[in-house]
Motif scaffolding. Sequence first.
Motif, PDB file in Angstrom:
ATOM      1  N   VAL A 732       0.813  -1.206   0.000  1.00 46.51           N
ATOM      2  CA  VAL A 732       0.000   0.000   0.000  1.00 46.51           C
ATOM      3  C   VAL A 732       0.854   1.267   0.000  1.00 46.51           C
ATOM      4  O   VAL A 732       0.468   2.292  -0.574  1.00 46.51           O
ATOM      5  N   THR A 733       2.062   1.204   0.600  1.00 42.08           N
ATOM      6  CA  THR A 733       2.922   2.392   0.615  1.00 42.08           C
ATOM      7  C   THR A 733       3.384   2.745  -0.793  1.00 42.08           C
ATOM      8  O   THR A 733       3.355   3.921  -1.200  1.00 42.08           O
ATOM      9  N   GLN A 734       3.796   1.749  -1.556  1.00 45.95           N
ATOM     10  CA  GLN A 734       4.209   2.016  -2.938  1.00 45.95           C
ATOM     11  C   GLN A 734       3.024   2.492  -3.779  1.00 45.95           C
ATOM     12  O   GLN A 734       3.165   3.391  -4.614  1.00 45.95           O
ATOM     13  N   MET A 735       1.855   1.903  -3.565  1.00 49.00           N
ATOM     14  CA  MET A 735       0.671   2.322  -4.308  1.00 49.00           C
ATOM     15  C   MET A 735       0.312   3.773  -3.985  1.00 49.00           C
ATOM     16  O   MET A 735       0.002   4.573  -4.877  1.00 49.00           O
ATOM     17  N   GLY A 736       0.343   4.123  -2.704  1.00 49.34           N
ATOM     18  CA  GLY A 736       0.004   5.488  -2.309  1.00 49.34           C
ATOM     19  C   GLY A 736       0.974   6.519  -2.857  1.00 49.34           C
ATOM     20  O   GLY A 736       0.575   7.592  -3.325  1.00 49.34           O
ATOM     21  N   LYS A 737       2.285   6.190  -2.838  1.00 50.77           N
ATOM     22  CA  LYS A 737       3.277   7.121  -3.377  1.00 50.77           C
ATOM     23  C   LYS A 737       3.086   7.322  -4.870  1.00 50.77           C
ATOM     24  O   LYS A 737       3.124   8.450  -5.384  1.00 50.77           O
ATOM     25  N   ALA A 738       2.859   6.203  -5.598  1.00 45.25           N
ATOM     26  CA  ALA A 738       2.651   6.316  -7.040  1.00 45.25           C
ATOM     27  C   ALA A 738       1.380   7.096  -7.364  1.00 45.25           C
ATOM     28  O   ALA A 738       1.346   7.895  -8.313  1.00 45.25           O
ATOM     29  N   LEU A 739       0.331   6.899  -6.565  1.00 45.00           N
ATOM     30  CA  LEU A 739      -0.918   7.604  -6.820  1.00 45.00           C
ATOM     31  C   LEU A 739      -0.775   9.099  -6.556  1.00 45.00           C
ATOM     32  O   LEU A 739      -1.311   9.926  -7.311  1.00 45.00           O
ATOM     33  N   MET A 740      -0.071   9.481  -5.508  1.00 47.08           N
ATOM     34  CA  MET A 740       0.128  10.901  -5.227  1.00 47.08           C
ATOM     35  C   MET A 740       0.950  11.563  -6.336  1.00 47.08           C
ATOM     36  O   MET A 740       0.668  12.702  -6.735  1.00 47.08           O
ATOM     37  N   ASP A 741       1.948  10.863  -6.855  1.00 47.53           N
ATOM     38  CA  ASP A 741       2.718  11.421  -7.977  1.00 47.53           C
ATOM     39  C   ASP A 741       1.836  11.592  -9.208  1.00 47.53           C
ATOM     40  O   ASP A 741       1.996  12.556  -9.977  1.00 47.53           O
ATOM     41  N   PHE A 742       0.900  10.660  -9.415  1.00 44.16           N
ATOM     42  CA  PHE A 742       0.036  10.719 -10.597  1.00 44.16           C
ATOM     43  C   PHE A 742      -0.961  11.875 -10.503  1.00 44.16           C
ATOM     44  O   PHE A 742      -1.165  12.631 -11.452  1.00 44.16           O
ATOM     45  N   VAL A 743      -1.602  12.042  -9.342  1.00 42.08           N
ATOM     46  CA  VAL A 743      -2.666  13.039  -9.226  1.00 42.08           C
ATOM     47  C   VAL A 743      -2.129  14.443  -9.007  1.00 42.08           C
ATOM     48  O   VAL A 743      -2.872  15.416  -9.174  1.00 42.08           O
ATOM     49  N   TRP A 744      -0.850  14.574  -8.624  1.00 43.07           N
ATOM     50  CA  TRP A 744      -0.318  15.913  -8.343  1.00 43.07           C
ATOM     51  C   TRP A 744      -0.358  16.797  -9.588  1.00 43.07           C
ATOM     52  O   TRP A 744      -0.557  18.004  -9.500  1.00 43.07           O
ATOM     53  N   ALA A 745      -0.191  16.193 -10.760  1.00 44.99           N
ATOM     54  CA  ALA A 745      -0.224  16.978 -11.992  1.00 44.99           C
ATOM     55  C   ALA A 745      -1.636  17.319 -12.431  1.00 44.99           C
ATOM     56  O   ALA A 745      -1.825  18.152 -13.317  1.00 44.99           O
ATOM     57  N   LEU A 746      -2.637  16.684 -11.810  1.00 50.15           N
ATOM     58  CA  LEU A 746      -4.032  16.896 -12.215  1.00 50.15           C
ATOM     59  C   LEU A 746      -4.813  17.729 -11.210  1.00 50.15           C
ATOM     60  O   LEU A 746      -6.029  17.882 -11.357  1.00 50.15           O
ATOM     61  N   ARG A 747      -4.158  18.267 -10.189  1.00 50.99           N
ATOM     62  CA  ARG A 747      -4.907  18.902  -9.105  1.00 50.99           C
ATOM     63  C   ARG A 747      -5.580  20.204  -9.543  1.00 50.99           C
ATOM     64  O   ARG A 747      -6.521  20.654  -8.896  1.00 50.99           O
ATOM     65  N   PHE A 748      -5.123  20.824 -10.626  1.00 53.86           N
ATOM     66  CA  PHE A 748      -5.737  22.064 -11.114  1.00 53.86           C
ATOM     67  C   PHE A 748      -6.486  21.834 -12.421  1.00 53.86           C
ATOM     68  O   PHE A 748      -6.589  22.734 -13.245  1.00 53.86           O
ATOM     69  N   HIS A 749      -7.010  20.645 -12.619  1.00 57.90           N
ATOM     70  CA  HIS A 749      -7.721  20.331 -13.854  1.00 57.90           C
ATOM     71  C   HIS A 749      -8.973  21.190 -13.973  1.00 57.90           C
ATOM     72  O   HIS A 749      -9.611  21.546 -12.976  1.00 57.90           O
ATOM     73  N   ALA A 750      -9.338  21.516 -15.217  1.00 55.76           N
ATOM     74  CA  ALA A 750     -10.493  22.401 -15.430  1.00 55.76           C
ATOM     75  C   ALA A 750     -11.808  21.722 -15.128  1.00 55.76           C
ATOM     76  O   ALA A 750     -12.768  22.378 -14.709  1.00 55.76           O
ATOM     77  N   ASP A 751     -11.902  20.403 -15.296  1.00 57.61           N
ATOM     78  CA  ASP A 751     -13.166  19.693 -15.085  1.00 57.61           C
ATOM     79  C   ASP A 751     -13.350  19.384 -13.613  1.00 57.61           C
ATOM     80  O   ASP A 751     -12.449  18.840 -12.957  1.00 57.61           O
ATOM     81  N   GLN A 752     -14.515  19.699 -13.076  1.00 55.68           N
ATOM     82  CA  GLN A 752     -14.749  19.515 -11.646  1.00 55.68           C
ATOM     83  C   GLN A 752     -14.813  18.038 -11.266  1.00 55.68           C
ATOM     84  O   GLN A 752     -14.446  17.660 -10.145  1.00 55.68           O
ATOM     85  N   CYS A 753     -15.265  17.163 -12.181  1.00 56.16           N
ATOM     86  CA  CYS A 753     -15.298  15.733 -11.873  1.00 56.16           C
ATOM     87  C   CYS A 753     -13.886  15.169 -11.735  1.00 56.16           C
ATOM     88  O   CYS A 753     -13.642  14.305 -10.894  1.00 56.16           O
ATOM     89  N   VAL A 754     -12.950  15.661 -12.548  1.00 52.80           N
ATOM     90  CA  VAL A 754     -11.564  15.216 -12.426  1.00 52.80           C
ATOM     91  C   VAL A 754     -10.972  15.705 -11.111  1.00 52.80           C
ATOM     92  O   VAL A 754     -10.284  14.951 -10.403  1.00 52.80           O
ATOM     93  N   ARG A 755     -11.223  16.954 -10.763  1.00 53.25           N
ATOM     94  CA  ARG A 755     -10.720  17.461  -9.480  1.00 53.25           C
ATOM     95  C   ARG A 755     -11.325  16.682  -8.312  1.00 53.25           C
ATOM     96  O   ARG A 755     -10.646  16.419  -7.312  1.00 53.25           O
ATOM     97  N   ARG A 756     -12.585  16.311  -8.433  1.00 58.85           N
ATOM     98  CA  ARG A 756     -13.212  15.509  -7.391  1.00 58.85           C
ATOM     99  C   ARG A 756     -12.542  14.143  -7.274  1.00 58.85           C
ATOM    100  O   ARG A 756     -12.300  13.632  -6.179  1.00 58.85           O
ATOM    101  N   GLY A 757     -12.195  13.533  -8.440  1.00 56.13           N
ATOM    102  CA  GLY A 757     -11.481  12.256  -8.404  1.00 56.13           C
ATOM    103  C   GLY A 757     -10.104  12.385  -7.793  1.00 56.13           C
ATOM    104  O   GLY A 757      -9.636  11.483  -7.074  1.00 56.13           O
ATOM    105  N   VAL A 758      -9.419  13.500  -8.062  1.00 59.80           N
ATOM    106  CA  VAL A 758      -8.104  13.726  -7.453  1.00 59.80           C
ATOM    107  C   VAL A 758      -8.221  13.768  -5.933  1.00 59.80           C
ATOM    108  O   VAL A 758      -7.418  13.157  -5.202  1.00 59.80           O
ATOM    109  N   LEU A 759      -9.222  14.471  -5.431  1.00 59.40           N
ATOM    110  CA  LEU A 759      -9.390  14.577  -3.973  1.00 59.40           C
ATOM    111  C   LEU A 759      -9.812  13.246  -3.361  1.00 59.40           C
ATOM    112  O   LEU A 759      -9.454  12.935  -2.220  1.00 59.40           O
ATOM    113  N   VAL A 760     -10.573  12.434  -4.101  1.00 63.99           N
ATOM    114  CA  VAL A 760     -10.904  11.087  -3.620  1.00 63.99           C
ATOM    115  C   VAL A 760      -9.629  10.266  -3.462  1.00 63.99           C
ATOM    116  O   VAL A 760      -9.449   9.532  -2.473  1.00 63.99           O
TER     117      VAL A 760
END
Length: 822
Positions: A732-760
């Motif tokens: 789970v530690t490796q999964m969490g680190k990889a997921l945070m690296d993936f979503v960090w580039a999407l945190r300012f996405h224009a679509d609200q559903c994508v931003r909601r998925g990032v926060l999930v």
Amino acid sequence: MASADGEGNVRLAVAQCIKTLTSAKDTDDITKVLRQLLCYLEDGHHGNIPSEQRLEFCRSHYTRVLQALVKGLSADWFHRMTAAQRKAWWDRQFLSGPPDQALLILLDAITASSPSLGLEHLVCVLEEFLRTGRIETLLWSRTEKENTGDSPQFREVVLGRLVGLPSITANKLHPQIPAAFLPQPYCQLLGSAILNTLEKTCQALRSGQDCFLSFLAETLGKACAQGYGALLFGSLAPQLSAHTHFDALWCRVCVKLLENVPDRWMEAVVTSLIQTVDCPEALSRIMGNVALKNTKAQFVITHKLILLQYHHKVSVVRNLLGYLALDDERRPLLTQLLQGVCNAWSNKSAIKHTPVEQQMYVSKALLLCLNLLNAQELEQLHSDLLQCLLSGVQCHLDSNVLLIRRIGMVVGECISQKLDTHSTQLSFQYEPDDDSRELLAMMQPVDNNPASSQSPDPAPEVIVENPPKQSEVSDPPDAQATNSDLDSDDELTPYDMPADQERQKSATPRYVRDCLEGLINSDDADRVAACLWAAADLLRKNPTVTQEVSTEFTKVMLHLEDKYNTLNFTSLRHNTMVALTVTDPQPVTDYLTTEFYSLNYNLRQRLDILEVLALSAHELSQPITKKPDCTPPAAMVTAFDQYSDLVHWKQVVEQRIRSKTKYISKGPSQAPPSAQPNRYAPVAGCFFFPLLRNYDRPQVTFDLLGSDHMVLSRLLNTLGMLVHLAVNAPVVTQMGKALMDFVWALRFHADQCVRRGVLVCVCAVFMSMPSQNLLIELNEDVLDTRTWLADVAETDVDADCRSLAVQSLVLLDKNLKKELQP
């Protein structure tokens, strides 16, 4: 010269009286002075004083006298006076003179006084001041004649004290505040005073006297600007509506009153009036053409209340638009407003960056505007509405939010019907809900005639003598003949056969390979349906055979189409793929995650892959439970027989002890749940890491970081769920680190559903990763993460995003406190 002597006499007399008030100790001397001062305020007190001297006293000396009286509250002579003497001589000084000066002195004295008998008496005098109608006297004194002698500073101070009385007294007297000083009673009193002043104004105008409404308008504006608009117009608007219904002079006075409201307070007045008035007709009578004469009112009505605000009720929008539609001079503003609403509704950027509630509000305004247009205006705006229809519907349908898509469908159908384009009328299929029904209700015709809103006249009563009985009423001869022909074969009662079952046209497959062959090669709809219904159970009951054909079976199910309109096709297909995944996890997940980024798949198939992976991971994450063996071993049975007497003796003793013992309470008999293994932890990486491959490589039919926002948001939610289900797993530690690296580039996405998925995903990482590992992995980015989450919680337009950001902040703080505490 006589006038100068009179002014000098007044000055000397007032100076002597003030000296006596500050130095005398005898109550009789004080009473004599108070009587003398009342001569300048009231008639019939020890001689007649010329009006010039009274005017000079009120203009130049009245305030100094009241200040001397306030200072005397702590003197001995005030305490020796009886209650009747105070009311007769002291209180009347405040209740008989100019009300504006008396109000200022009373409020200043209350603010500066400490808790004492003097403060209590000042509060009582102020209550009497309000009860005796001195507020109305103040308003009428400044309406009857223009106070050119007052300075702008004094006028502003009087206005501030008059409107801010509830706040001033509350700051000093809290929590013992008299009821008359509370906002609601005071606003009712102020509204009544304004109404009575307007009535006096109408009477004065009928008699040929000029009146000035500037101070009254400023009072109304300042009260609304300080937040009392709803309370003030709550009692004032119904009375104004009733008075203006039959009296044209009242209409003229109300319009003149609103025209005199300063621009800085115009928005508050107009908004409060529109919110509290009962119908557009009343609003038109009260406001007149203020929207045409005042640019601030026009901006508020045609732009701010519709395009910049969205918290108002539908009745407010109806009143506003109906007001514009009721007069030919104001109808151009209605068409101008409709053009602005059409531009906002069809703006792709606005759809992405504004809350859903605001889009619903704008859609209602668009339909209400559309419903008020006549044929000529529809022809004039045909090109604008057609452009709004073409671009706006497409932008709404491209959204990931179901409500926004449904808004586009409903509004698109309504615009298409209104334009009467029979060749291109739009028609969509959607599930009707409360929001869609509310939008359709906007197109219902609204009767602007106030007479029609009253109850209709009752229909004339029809008296029927000796009405025929029900058995005597017969059908016409033709109907009897027709019924007899139709019912000739229907007299036989059908026989109920509950044991009857529909004959099964195709046999249910009993083997996995037969089921697979039936799904591949059969052109028989019944056989395909039978295979689909039986597939999931067959796969779970035969794991060995399933593992041999799992990849091939999954490929068939992924590409299977509903050619025969099979009942529950989608759920059966998903259940079969989930059964394949949980029975043979690694090969199936390798195939599904690889195909997710492959070519020539539609978005529906990619979404199916994500849903199957999420459902399978959830099932695999359940604890492994072993069924207990109910048959005891032979050795245990033999041992129990050897010591049967001993066990029987112990049971008897235990039973006697329990029967003689009284239990006050019993704790939980079950042991706390222990950690149990699951089938998901060993294969969690197979579900998770392949989904992070190739996400940034746009394919011919698939662009995850481009236009396919719906798939991206679903992918983020699936990844967050996979991490959350892997809690306590080593990976789970490796999964969490990889997921945070993936979503960090999407945190300012224009679509609200994508931003909601990032926060999930962020919430899932904070909940699943051990706090120690979380602090180590995010050591350098904790501050940036916290700042970003705080910014989202305050400024994001989507309510779900704000809520998820707050939850993430709470989880982050909890993990940090857990690790940083000694």
